[in-house]
Design a protein around this motif. Structure first.
Motif, short mmCIF file in Angstrom:
data_model
loop_
_atom_site.label_atom_id
_atom_site.label_comp_id
_atom_site.label_asym_id
_atom_site.label_seq_id
_atom_site.Cartn_x
_atom_site.Cartn_y
_atom_site.Cartn_z
N ALA A 4 0.82 -1.21 0.00
CA ALA A 4 0.00 0.00 0.00
C ALA A 4 0.85 1.26 0.00
O ALA A 4 0.66 2.18 -0.81
CB ALA A 4 -0.94 0.00 1.21
N SER A 7 -6.49 -3.84 0.42
CA SER A 7 -5.99 -2.82 1.34
C SER A 7 -5.26 -1.72 0.59
O SER A 7 -5.28 -0.55 1.00
CB SER A 7 -5.04 -3.47 2.36
OG SER A 7 -3.96 -4.10 1.71
N THR A 35 -1.48 -12.44 1.77
CA THR A 35 -1.74 -11.19 2.48
C THR A 35 -0.76 -10.11 2.07
O THR A 35 -1.11 -8.94 1.93
CB THR A 35 -1.67 -11.42 4.00
OG1 THR A 35 -2.62 -12.42 4.35
CG2 THR A 35 -1.98 -10.14 4.76
N ARG A 56 -7.83 0.88 -0.80
CA ARG A 56 -8.33 1.76 0.26
C ARG A 56 -7.27 2.79 0.66
O ARG A 56 -7.58 3.97 0.85
CB ARG A 56 -8.78 0.94 1.48
CG ARG A 56 -10.01 0.10 1.24
CD ARG A 56 -10.55 -0.43 2.55
NE ARG A 56 -9.60 -1.31 3.22
CZ ARG A 56 -9.50 -2.62 3.01
NH1 ARG A 56 -10.30 -3.19 2.12
NH2 ARG A 56 -8.64 -3.35 3.68
N TYR A 57 -6.04 2.34 0.80
CA TYR A 57 -4.97 3.24 1.24
C TYR A 57 -4.67 4.30 0.18
O TYR A 57 -4.55 5.48 0.49
CB TYR A 57 -3.72 2.43 1.56
CG TYR A 57 -2.61 3.25 2.17
CD1 TYR A 57 -2.53 3.41 3.55
CD2 TYR A 57 -1.65 3.89 1.38
CE1 TYR A 57 -1.52 4.18 4.13
CE2 TYR A 57 -0.65 4.66 1.95
CZ TYR A 57 -0.59 4.81 3.33
OH TYR A 57 0.40 5.57 3.88
#
Length: 279
Positions: A96, A126, A120, A129-130
Motif C-alpha cells: 500500500a 488494502s 496477504t 483503500r490506502y
C-alpha cells in the motif's frame, strides 16, 4: 516536455489485471507511458522475527510471485494497447505504501478494488483503500468494466465550493473520451424541491455553465438527486464509463467523505476516480 506516466499497481489477481487493461487504455488516451508496479513484502510477523524456518525461501517465493504478476499485467496491457510504452517496476516493501509513494508523481494511479486474497503481503484490497485515501494524485479504482463505452463521465458534487480540482479532472477525461459530463449532487431525504435544495441546484447549474464554456465540445448536464450520496454514485457507476468523486479532509458525520468513499469503492459497478483537492 516530460509526460507524467499512468501508474498501475498489480498483484496478479484478475481484478488487478483488469486494472492494467484499463490503465493501458488510459495511457493511450493521454499519450503517456504506462508504469506497472508490484511490491513484495514478507508478512509482518516474519519481518519482525529475524529467525524463522524457511524465511529466505519464502521471501524468494514472494518475489517470484511479484515478478509473475508484473509479466501477466504487462502482457494484458500490451494486448489491449499494442505499441504502448510499458515499464515494469518490481519493488520491495509494504504494497500500500510503496504503490502510493511511486504513484505520487503520476498523472494517475490505477489499482484493482481487490487483490489476491491467498497472499496477504500482495493483497490489493488494502492497497485500493490506502491509495484512495492518501495518494497525492488522482486514484482510479477499477472494480468492473462496462461491456461497451457509454460516452458518459459522472461527477459526484459534494462540496460545491471546493470542486475545481474535481471538475478539472472530470472535464479533461470527458474531453479525451469525447464523452458527456453528468454532475450529480445528492440531497439527503426525499425533498429535492426544498428552498435549500433549489439553491444548491442553482449553484450546480452555475458551476456547470462555467465549466461548459471552458470545454465547449463536452456536453454537460446536472441533476439534484434525493437520497444518500453513495447510493447515487453507485447507481451512476452502472451507466458511466468513469465516475469521479473528490477527496477532502475527513469530517465527522454519517455523510462524511470517508464513509461515502468507502461505500462507493466497495460497491461500484465500474471505475471510480478519487481526486484530492488542493493538489
Amino acid at each position: 516536455m516530460n509526460v507524467k506516466p499512468i501508474v498501475v499497481g498489480t498483484d496478479g489477481s484478475e481484478e488487478s489485471l483488469r486494472a492494467a487493461e484499463w490503465a493501458a487504455g488510459e495511457a493511450i488516451l493521454h499519450a503517456a507511458p504506462l508504469r506497472i508496479v508490484s511490491a513484495a513484502a514478507l508478512p509482518p510477523l516474519m519481518t519482525e522475527l529475524q529467525v524463522w524456518p524457511d524465511r529466505d525461501h519464502f521471501a524468494d517465493f514472494i518475489r517470484s510471485e511479484r515478478d509473475l504478476a508484473l509479466d501477466a499485467a504487462a502482457s494484458r496491457a500490451a494486448r489491449v494497447a499494442p505499441g504502448l510504452v510499458i515499464v515494469t517496476d518490481p519493488v520491495a516493501g509494504p504494497p500500500a505504501q510503496r504503490v502510493t509513494a511511486i504513484g505520487s508523481g503520476a498523472a494517475m494511479l490505477v489499482v484493482g478494488s481487490r487483490g489476491a486474497e491467498a497472499f496477504t503481503a500482495l493483497t490489493l484490497g488494502s492497497v485500493s483503500r490506502y491509495t484512495a485515501a492518501h495518494a497525492a494524485c488522482p486514484v482510479v479504482v477499477v472494480r468492473d468494466l462496462l461491456p461497451a463505452a457509454s460516452g458518459l463521465v459522472g461527477v459526484g458534487m459534494g462540496d460545491l465550493e471546493d470542486c475545481a480540482d474535481l471538475l478539472t479532472f472530470a472535464f479533461a477525461e470527458a474531453s479525451l473520451r469525447k464523452a458527456a459530463v453528468l454532475a450529480i449532487h445528492a440531497w439527503p431525504g426525499s425533498a429535492p424541491e426544498s428552498p435549500a435544495a433549489a439553491a444548491a441546484g442553482a449553484r450546480l447549474a452555475e458551476l456547470m455553465g462555467n465549466w461548459a464554456s471552458k470545454y465547449p465540445g463536452v456536453p454537460v448536464s446536472q441533476q439534484i438527486m434525493p437520497g444518500h450520496p453513495a447510493r447515487a454514485l453507485i447507481g451512476l457507476s452502472a451507466r458511466a464509463d468513469l465516475v469521479v468523486m473528490g477527496r477532502h479532509g475527513e469530517h465527522p458525520g454519517p455523510h462524511g467523505p470517508g464513509p461515502i468513499r468507502h461505500a462507493v469503492l466497495s460497491h461500484a459497478h465500474g471505475p471510480i476516480a478519487v481526486v484530492p483537492s488542493g493538489r
